[in-house]
Scaffold this active site. Structure first.
Site, PDB file in Angstrom:
ATOM      1  N   TYR A 156       0.946  -1.172   0.228  1.00 47.71           N
ATOM      2  CA  TYR A 156      -0.378   0.008  -0.516  1.00 47.71           C
ATOM      3  C   TYR A 156       0.559   1.130   0.055  1.00 47.71           C
ATOM      4  CZ  TYR A 156      -4.189   2.711   1.628  1.00 47.71           C
ATOM      5  OH  TYR A 156      -5.102   3.800   1.341  1.00 47.71           O
ATOM      6  N   THR A 193     -14.730   3.674   7.526  1.00 50.82           N
ATOM      7  CA  THR A 193     -15.348   3.247   5.656  1.00 50.82           C
ATOM      8  C   THR A 193     -14.754   1.399   5.964  1.00 50.82           C
ATOM      9  OG1 THR A 193     -13.376   2.953   4.606  1.00 50.82           O
ATOM     10  CG2 THR A 193     -14.487   4.843   4.172  1.00 50.82           C
TER      11      THR A 193
HETATM   12  N1  LIG Z   1     -10.463   5.386   4.727  1.00 49.24           N
HETATM   13  C1  LIG Z   1      -9.086   5.772   5.435  1.00 49.24           C
HETATM   14  O1  LIG Z   1      -9.010   5.773   6.172  1.00 49.24           O
HETATM   15  C2  LIG Z   1      -8.735   6.244   3.982  1.00 49.24           C
HETATM   16  C3  LIG Z   1      -7.231   7.038   3.805  1.00 49.24           C
HETATM   17  C4  LIG Z   1      -6.762   6.943   3.450  1.00 49.24           C
HETATM   18  C5  LIG Z   1      -6.338   7.082   2.054  1.00 49.24           C
HETATM   19  N2  LIG Z   1      -7.498   5.939   1.791  1.00 49.24           N
HETATM   20  C6  LIG Z   1      -8.307   6.204   0.369  1.00 49.24           C
HETATM   21  O2  LIG Z   1      -9.943   6.900   0.285  1.00 49.24           O
HETATM   22  C7  LIG Z   1      -9.912   5.744  -0.987  1.00 49.24           C
HETATM   23  C8  LIG Z   1     -11.596   4.984  -1.021  1.00 49.24           C
HETATM   24  O3  LIG Z   1     -11.241   4.416   0.538  1.00 49.24           O
HETATM   25  P1  LIG Z   1     -12.675   4.304   1.293  1.00 49.24           P
HETATM   26  O4  LIG Z   1     -12.335   3.628   2.631  1.00 49.24           O
HETATM   27  O5  LIG Z   1     -13.055   4.407   1.078  1.00 49.24           O
HETATM   28  O6  LIG Z   1     -12.642   2.266   1.217  1.00 49.24           O
HETATM   29  P2  LIG Z   1     -13.789   1.502   0.522  1.00 49.24           P
HETATM   30  O7  LIG Z   1     -14.863   2.046   1.707  1.00 49.24           O
HETATM   31  O8  LIG Z   1     -13.106  -0.247   1.124  1.00 49.24           O
HETATM   32  O9  LIG Z   1     -14.435   0.922  -0.275  1.00 49.24           O
HETATM   33  C9  LIG Z   1     -13.547   0.701  -1.916  1.00 49.24           C
HETATM   34  C10 LIG Z   1     -14.048   1.010  -2.696  1.00 49.24           C
HETATM   35  O10 LIG Z   1     -13.182   0.380  -4.415  1.00 49.24           O
HETATM   36  C11 LIG Z   1     -13.519  -0.363  -4.863  1.00 49.24           C
HETATM   37  N3  LIG Z   1     -12.634  -1.329  -5.110  1.00 49.24           N
HETATM   38  C12 LIG Z   1     -12.354  -2.021  -4.469  1.00 49.24           C
HETATM   39  N4  LIG Z   1     -11.618  -3.141  -5.796  1.00 49.24           N
HETATM   40  C13 LIG Z   1     -11.983  -2.885  -6.576  1.00 49.24           C
HETATM   41  C14 LIG Z   1     -11.824  -3.552  -7.375  1.00 49.24           C
HETATM   42  N5  LIG Z   1     -10.962  -4.793  -7.399  1.00 49.24           N
HETATM   43  N6  LIG Z   1     -12.391  -3.235  -9.248  1.00 49.24           N
HETATM   44  C15 LIG Z   1     -13.477  -2.526  -8.929  1.00 49.24           C
HETATM   45  N7  LIG Z   1     -13.505  -1.873  -7.924  1.00 49.24           N
HETATM   46  C16 LIG Z   1     -12.482  -1.984  -6.700  1.00 49.24           C
HETATM   47  C17 LIG Z   1     -14.880  -1.152  -3.872  1.00 49.24           C
HETATM   48  O11 LIG Z   1     -16.430  -1.211  -4.708  1.00 49.24           O
HETATM   49  P3  LIG Z   1     -16.469  -3.213  -4.518  1.00 49.24           P
HETATM   50  O12 LIG Z   1     -16.068  -3.391  -3.623  1.00 49.24           O
HETATM   51  O13 LIG Z   1     -18.225  -2.601  -5.160  1.00 49.24           O
HETATM   52  O14 LIG Z   1     -15.501  -3.114  -6.472  1.00 49.24           O
HETATM   53  C18 LIG Z   1     -15.420   0.414  -3.019  1.00 49.24           C
HETATM   54  O15 LIG Z   1     -16.608   0.780  -3.685  1.00 49.24           O
HETATM   55  C19 LIG Z   1      -8.665   4.885  -1.388  1.00 49.24           C
HETATM   56  O16 LIG Z   1      -8.043   4.962  -2.421  1.00 49.24           O
HETATM   57  C20 LIG Z   1      -7.850   4.650  -0.234  1.00 49.24           C
HETATM   58  O17 LIG Z   1      -6.240   4.050  -0.138  1.00 49.24           O
HETATM   59  C21 LIG Z   1      -8.694   5.713   2.770  1.00 49.24           C
END
Ligand SMILES: NC(=O)c1ccc[n+]([C@@H]2O[C@H](COP(=O)([O-])OP(=O)(O)OC[C@H]3O[C@@H](n4cnc5c(N)ncnc54)[C@H](OP(=O)(O)O)[C@@H]3O)[C@@H](O)[C@H]2O)c1
Length: 253
Positions: A156, A193
């Site tokens: 990551y 999330t």
């Molecule tokens: N959560 C945090 O604390 C945090 C912190 C820093 C950065 N981020 C970044 O913020 C962004 C959003 O994170 P989040 O926390 O909202 O994540 P999340 O709740 O895990 O959601 C991830 C999203 O990505 C999609 N996804 C994952 N694998 C996929 C695949 N193989 N093909 C198509 N779609 C895929 C999922 O859709 P499906 O499962 O329906 O495919 C889902 O809509 C990411 O880039 C993450 O790295 C998050």
């Protein structure tokens, strides 16, 4: 006048928040993920905007290319297109483990989702925006992990670091080519999330700092994804978007 935003990972988490706020601010949305979100069609209708979901597994570059081709035809059929956005939000945090214990197939899948897919989509998107002569902004969702090493997160940290450098490199190209297109990175900070659930369920052996992340949830220190999404939408609505800039939500919340 039509504005379109392509949002990857709009099915849940931050992507759902971003797609919702685009629709509520008069921007039609194309979502790319494996599962469907059933609220977004309702929100689109309420706000007189278009919403279309394309099912795609971003770990497969052929699927990414085919999905883009179908999406392109859908967008091109829109008359009076004034702005296009691409938000590369979808990502996976797994595999979380000591690097020497990571299986090759898990590593390859991770890199395809977090690095190849967003780069490929952005390359195709910028090319198409130039062909259509419509101003474009691409967003790469990054992380604090891009800039600091975290035990157990070698995949990551590496793929998110690549998002920052990709942003700066392609922004420089677009600047020199005078396309008017912009590429930015956005660090959303820690949010409540499913990705955080995955992080909290790691063992201490896989992720030595797991307790700190369990405490973040317990002490309600994770931001709601919709609040974070509103910061990105405000940045994109600002005419002075800084091409090549890495934005950090911390400076806004
Ligand atoms: N959560 C945090 O604390 C945090 C912190 C820093 C950065 N981020 C970044 O913020 C962004 C959003 O994170 P989040 O926390 O909202 O994540 P999340 O709740 O895990 O959601 C991830 C999203 O990505 C999609 N996804 C994952 N694998 C996929 C695949 N193989 N093909 C198509 N779609 C895929 C999922 O859709 P499906 O499962 O329906 O495919 C889902 O809509 C990411 O880039 C993450 O790295 C998050």
């Amino acid at each position: 006048m039509t504005k379109f935003a392509i949002v990857t990972g709009e099915s849940k988490g931050l992507g759902e928040g971003i797609a919702t706020l685009f629709l509520e601010s008069g921007v039609s949305v194309i979502g790319i993920s494996r599962s469907e979100n059933h609220q977004l069609p309702v929100i689109a209708e309420k706000n007189n905007q278009l919403y279309k979901h394309f099912r795609c597994d971003l770990s497969d570059p052929n699927e990414v290319q085919n999905t883009f081709n179908n999406m392109k035809d859908f967008i091109a059929s829109e008359k009076e297109l004034t702005n296009v956005f691409l938000v590369n939000n979808a990502a996976a945090v797994k595999p979380i483990n000591q690097a020497m214990n990571i299986k090759s197939e898990d590593l390859v899948r991770h890199v395809q989702i977090n690095m190849v897919a967003p780069m490929l989509l952005t390359n195709l998107f910028l090319n198409e925006a130039n062909a259509m002569d419509v101003p474009a902004i691409a967003v790469m969702v990054t992380s604090g992990a891009a800039e600091r090493p975290i035990y157990g997160w070698s995949a990551y940290c590496s793929t998110k670091a690549s998002m920052n450098m990709y942003t700066k490199t392609v922004a420089l190209e677009q600047e020199e080519l005078e396309t008017g297109n912009k590429v930015i990175a956005f660090n959303p900070g820690v949010m409540d999330t499913e990705m955080q659930e995955t992080i909290r369920s790691s063992t201490k052996e896989q992720f030595s700092d797991v307790e700190r992340y369990q405490d973040l949830k317990e002490n309600s220190q994770l931001n709601p994804p919709k609040t974070v999404a509103s910061v990105l939408i405000d940045i994109l609505n600002d005419e002075d978007v800084g091409n090549g800039k890495v934005y950090n939500v911390k400076n806004y919340l």
